[in-house]
Write an enzyme that holds these catalytic residues in place. Structure first.
Site, mmCIF file in Angstrom:
data_model
loop_
_atom_site.group_PDB
_atom_site.id
_atom_site.type_symbol
_atom_site.label_atom_id
_atom_site.label_comp_id
_atom_site.label_asym_id
_atom_site.label_seq_id
_atom_site.Cartn_x
_atom_site.Cartn_y
_atom_site.Cartn_z
ATOM 1 N N GLU A 162 0.865 -1.167 0.000
ATOM 2 C CA GLU A 162 0.000 0.000 0.000
ATOM 3 C C GLU A 162 0.912 1.230 0.000
ATOM 4 O O GLU A 162 1.798 1.329 0.859
ATOM 5 C CB GLU A 162 -0.890 0.004 1.251
ATOM 6 C CG GLU A 162 -1.825 1.193 1.234
ATOM 7 C CD GLU A 162 -2.806 1.241 2.401
ATOM 8 O OE1 GLU A 162 -2.788 0.335 3.263
ATOM 9 O OE2 GLU A 162 -3.569 2.218 2.434
ATOM 10 N N ARG A 187 5.296 -12.984 9.835
ATOM 11 C CA ARG A 187 5.945 -11.724 9.492
ATOM 12 C C ARG A 187 7.270 -11.619 10.222
ATOM 13 O O ARG A 187 7.507 -12.313 11.214
ATOM 14 C CB ARG A 187 5.038 -10.536 9.823
ATOM 15 C CG ARG A 187 4.794 -10.317 11.309
ATOM 16 C CD ARG A 187 3.693 -9.307 11.556
ATOM 17 N NE ARG A 187 3.977 -7.997 11.020
ATOM 18 C CZ ARG A 187 3.274 -7.391 10.045
ATOM 19 N NH1 ARG A 187 2.242 -8.003 9.509
ATOM 20 N NH2 ARG A 187 3.584 -6.200 9.641
ATOM 21 N N LYS A 194 3.812 0.825 9.861
ATOM 22 C CA LYS A 194 3.988 2.057 9.084
ATOM 23 C C LYS A 194 3.407 3.260 9.831
ATOM 24 O O LYS A 194 3.912 4.366 9.689
ATOM 25 C CB LYS A 194 3.355 1.903 7.705
ATOM 26 C CG LYS A 194 4.282 1.133 6.762
ATOM 27 C CD LYS A 194 3.831 1.226 5.325
ATOM 28 C CE LYS A 194 2.814 0.158 5.030
ATOM 29 N NZ LYS A 194 2.500 0.046 3.598
HETATM 30 P P1 ATP Z 1 0.735 -1.725 7.975
HETATM 31 O O1 ATP Z 1 2.009 -1.512 8.746
HETATM 32 O O2 ATP Z 1 0.073 -0.433 7.630
HETATM 33 O O3 ATP Z 1 -0.144 -2.795 8.525
HETATM 34 P P2 ATP Z 1 1.823 -3.454 5.980
HETATM 35 O O4 ATP Z 1 3.185 -3.474 6.582
HETATM 36 O O5 ATP Z 1 0.981 -4.657 5.993
HETATM 37 O O6 ATP Z 1 1.045 -2.228 6.536
HETATM 38 P P3 ATP Z 1 1.596 -3.384 3.100
HETATM 39 O O7 ATP Z 1 2.050 -2.319 2.203
HETATM 40 O O8 ATP Z 1 0.180 -3.764 3.095
HETATM 41 O O9 ATP Z 1 2.026 -2.903 4.517
HETATM 42 O O10 ATP Z 1 2.500 -4.667 2.930
HETATM 43 C C1 ATP Z 1 2.808 -5.228 1.677
HETATM 44 C C2 ATP Z 1 3.193 -6.669 1.854
HETATM 45 O O11 ATP Z 1 4.298 -6.804 2.730
HETATM 46 C C3 ATP Z 1 2.058 -7.489 2.439
HETATM 47 O O12 ATP Z 1 1.920 -8.667 1.674
HETATM 48 C C4 ATP Z 1 2.510 -7.789 3.828
HETATM 49 O O13 ATP Z 1 2.034 -9.023 4.264
HETATM 50 C C5 ATP Z 1 4.035 -7.784 3.706
HETATM 51 N N1 ATP Z 1 4.640 -7.403 4.976
HETATM 52 C C6 ATP Z 1 4.402 -6.291 5.675
HETATM 53 N N2 ATP Z 1 5.081 -6.293 6.835
HETATM 54 C C7 ATP Z 1 5.797 -7.447 6.866
HETATM 55 C C8 ATP Z 1 6.708 -8.041 7.798
HETATM 56 N N3 ATP Z 1 7.019 -7.442 8.943
HETATM 57 N N4 ATP Z 1 7.233 -9.244 7.491
HETATM 58 C C9 ATP Z 1 6.926 -9.849 6.333
HETATM 59 N N5 ATP Z 1 6.082 -9.347 5.424
HETATM 60 C C10 ATP Z 1 5.510 -8.157 5.673
#
Ligand code: ATP
Ligand code: MG
Length: 552
Positions: free
Chosen positions: A29, A254, A264
């Site tokens: 996003e 994650r 974020k």
């Molecule tokens: P927010 O912090 O706002 O919840 P987000 O980190 O999920 O957002 P996105 O831009 O939706 O942000 O993430 C894009 C992709 O990265 C998604 O498929 C998410 O699952 C993956 N992702 C985000 N954070 C992690 C993490 N800490 N470890 C592994 N994958 C991640």
């Protein structure tokens, strides 16, 4: 290639012919910069596609216009490329599918599987029930299909206020899975979208946009983090209700990294409250920050391999990330000499006007890196820390009466010091042995080897020493994460002295400053004539210690 369960699942799907190719996607996003957690997902998504000769789409999940921007879109693309991945022609946006999603919503209403609701946000939350209690059905749930169709069209035209109506899927208010209790599909949002402008004033919820976008793009494996496990039944429900191509969602744990935050929202707070200098502050866990800190893409990819892909959440120690960059830089960073806190050293028996050029190897790990000449003269700078009077126990550096070797040069013996009125040492005086250059110590007790730069030839530099942004391993557990910020996470030293070879350092060049650490020339502030080096990481590897403790 490290093994993991997702690869096993992909292999099974290919063997059973459930899918005949591998298409993945990375769906950020654009509401912030990418961080090291995203790097884990990127390495997995792009890595699986590469390994199976498929492709990985970059899809911007741009469904929430109020928080998204082009700056973030650009930064995300730059950072993915920097990390070493390329989506080729496969760039997509969820907003490309807004019209198709709308048509599918109409299809669901006609099939009796969606309805326009008029409960407020609070009423809806109240009616949702709990983990142990079923929810209650909305009084609008069974309104005629024609009425919902008409209302949805008017929602789209902008006739209603934000929050006054939603479109909901008609599934099961008593479901044990709360995600299936008539989830919202659309909400009214009168905001300008960075791509679609004012064309829309209803925007799809993540769950309604995501699986359908995967389906349109013929994604085979939609890999996401564990918090979406409970959303998978909804993901599958939409696909089945529409009767469209079915991708497979698989969840993995994650990445959680010690001494930092990764949400974020929290990273944005740090930027907005100016607790860091920006999204690319070298203390941030963002890819832009790690890059500015001196991390290499190779070290981050290596880190992603080492942490692996698992199904259970855990916390990875920051020391492992540091270990990865140290290993990488050890192999390729040029060695240079620099003194962070200079102390004058005068060689009493060295001729006043004599200058020697001494050969110094550029990288003992890489013979191809060659050698350079370093000027040596009567007056040098050494580190303040490399002299003590009196010496503490087990001190292997210079003190009155002891011998040390000057790196690449001679053995010197301390003969005296000069002090200022307050008693601080301002100058160290030594005698050198002209026959000791590069040679053996002839049985003398040489305490250690210290680095130096010639005072006459030294260049001024600014060095920035970074430490973890937080003082505790799990800042997310603090009542307010801002309370556990490390006040000493940045120390700026302006009067460092460096050897002349560093004059040609260009932005983003990386070095090992001998005995001090790995540094990178800052890409924003470093310029010819203004040398600025950021410390990537010190030389002492704490990971090795953690590992041996764990295995013993
Ligand atoms: P927010 O912090 O706002 O919840 P987000 O980190 O999920 O957002 P996105 O831009 O939706 O942000 O993430 C894009 C992709 O990265 C998604 O498929 C998410 O699952 C993956 N992702 C985000 N954070 C992690 C993490 N800490 N470890 C592994 N994958 C991640
Ligand atoms: Mg997300």
């Amino acid at each position: 290639m490290p093994e993991h369960f997702i690869r096993d699942e992909v292999v099974k799907d290919l063997e059973s012919r459930r899918y005949t190719q591998v298409v993945t996607r990375f769906p950020p996003e654009p509401n912030g910069y990418l961080h090291i957690g995203h790097a884990k997902a990127i390495c997995l998504d792009f890595g699986m596609a590469q390994e199976f000769n498929g492709h990985c789409n970059l899809r911007f999940d741009d469904t929430n216009p109020t928080k998204e921007s082009q700056e973030y879109v650009d930064a995300i693309m730059r950072d993915i490329r920097w990390l070493g991945f390329d989506w080729g022609p496969h760039l997509h946006h969820a907003s490309d599918y807004f019209e198709q999603l709308y048509q599918w919503a109409v299809q669901l209403i006609k099939a009796g599987k969606a309805y326009v609701d008029e409960l407020t946000h609070d009423q809806m939350r109240e009616a949702r029930g709990t983990l142990t209690e079923a929810g209650t059905e909305s009084p609008y749930r069974n309104r005629p299909v024609a009425e919902s169709l008409d209302l949805l069209e008017r929602m789209r035209r902008g006739e209603f206020d934000e929050g006054s109506k939603t479109l909901r899927a008609k599934i099961d208010m008593a479901s044990g899975n709360i995600n299936l209790r008539d989830p919202v599909m659309y909400r009214i949002r009168k905001a300008t979208h960075q791509r679609t402008g004012d064309q829309w004033c209803i925007y799809p919820i993540y769950d309604w946009a995501h699986g359908q976008s995967d389906s349109i793009e013929r994604v085979t494996h939609s890999l996401c983090t564990l918090e979406y496990e409970d959303h998978r039944p909804l993901y599958d429900w939409y696909i089945q209700a529409l009767g469209i191509y079915a991708p497979r969602q698989i969840e993995f744990a994650r990445l959680n990294l010690s001494h930092t935050v990764m949400s974020k929202r929290k990273l944005l707070t740090l930027v907005e409250d100016q607790l860091v200098s920006g999204w690319d502050d070298p203390r941030m866990p963002t890819l832009a920050g790690l890059r500015r800190r001196g991390y290499t893409p190779e070290s981050i990819r290596d880190f992603a391999d080492r942490i692996g892909i698992a199904k259970a959440d855990n916390l990875v120690d920051m020391a492992l990330l540091e270990h990865c960059v140290r290993e990488d830089l050890n192999k390729r960073a040029l060695r240079r000499m620099a003194v962070q806190r200079p102390l004058k050293l005068v060689i009493e028996n060295y001729p006043e006007d004599r200058i020697e050029e001494l050969e110094a190897v550029n990288n003992p790990e890489d013979p191809a890196a060659g050698a350079r000449m370093v000027p040596f003269g009567r007056i040098l700078y050494i580190e303040q820390d490399d002299f003590r009077d009196p010496p503490p126990p087990k001190y292997f550096r210079l003190s009155p009466g002891t011998l040390v070797r000057l790196r690449y040069a001679y053995i010197v013996e301390c003969t005296g010091v000069e002090r200022d009125a307050a008693g601080n040492v301002t100058e160290v005086r030594v005698k050198y042995d002209p026959n000791s250059r590069g040679g053996d110590s002839k049985g003398r007790k040489v305490k250690g080897t210290i680095h130096w730069v010639s005072a006459q030839h030294a260049l001024d530099a600014e060095v920035r020493l970074y430490d973890t942004l937080f003082t505790v391993p799990k800042p997310d557990e603090a009542e307010d994460f801002k309370d556990v910020l490390n006040p000493a996470s940045l120390e700026v030293i302006r009067g460092a002295k460096v050897e002349p070879a560093l004059a040609s350092a260009r932005a983003e060049d990386r070095f090992q400053l001998e005995r001090v650490g790995y540094f990178v020339a800052d890409w924003k502030d470093h310029a010819p004539g203004r040398l600025v080096f950021n410390r990537t990481v010190g030389l002492r590897d704490t990971w090795a210690k953690i590992e041996s403790k764990a295995s013993s």
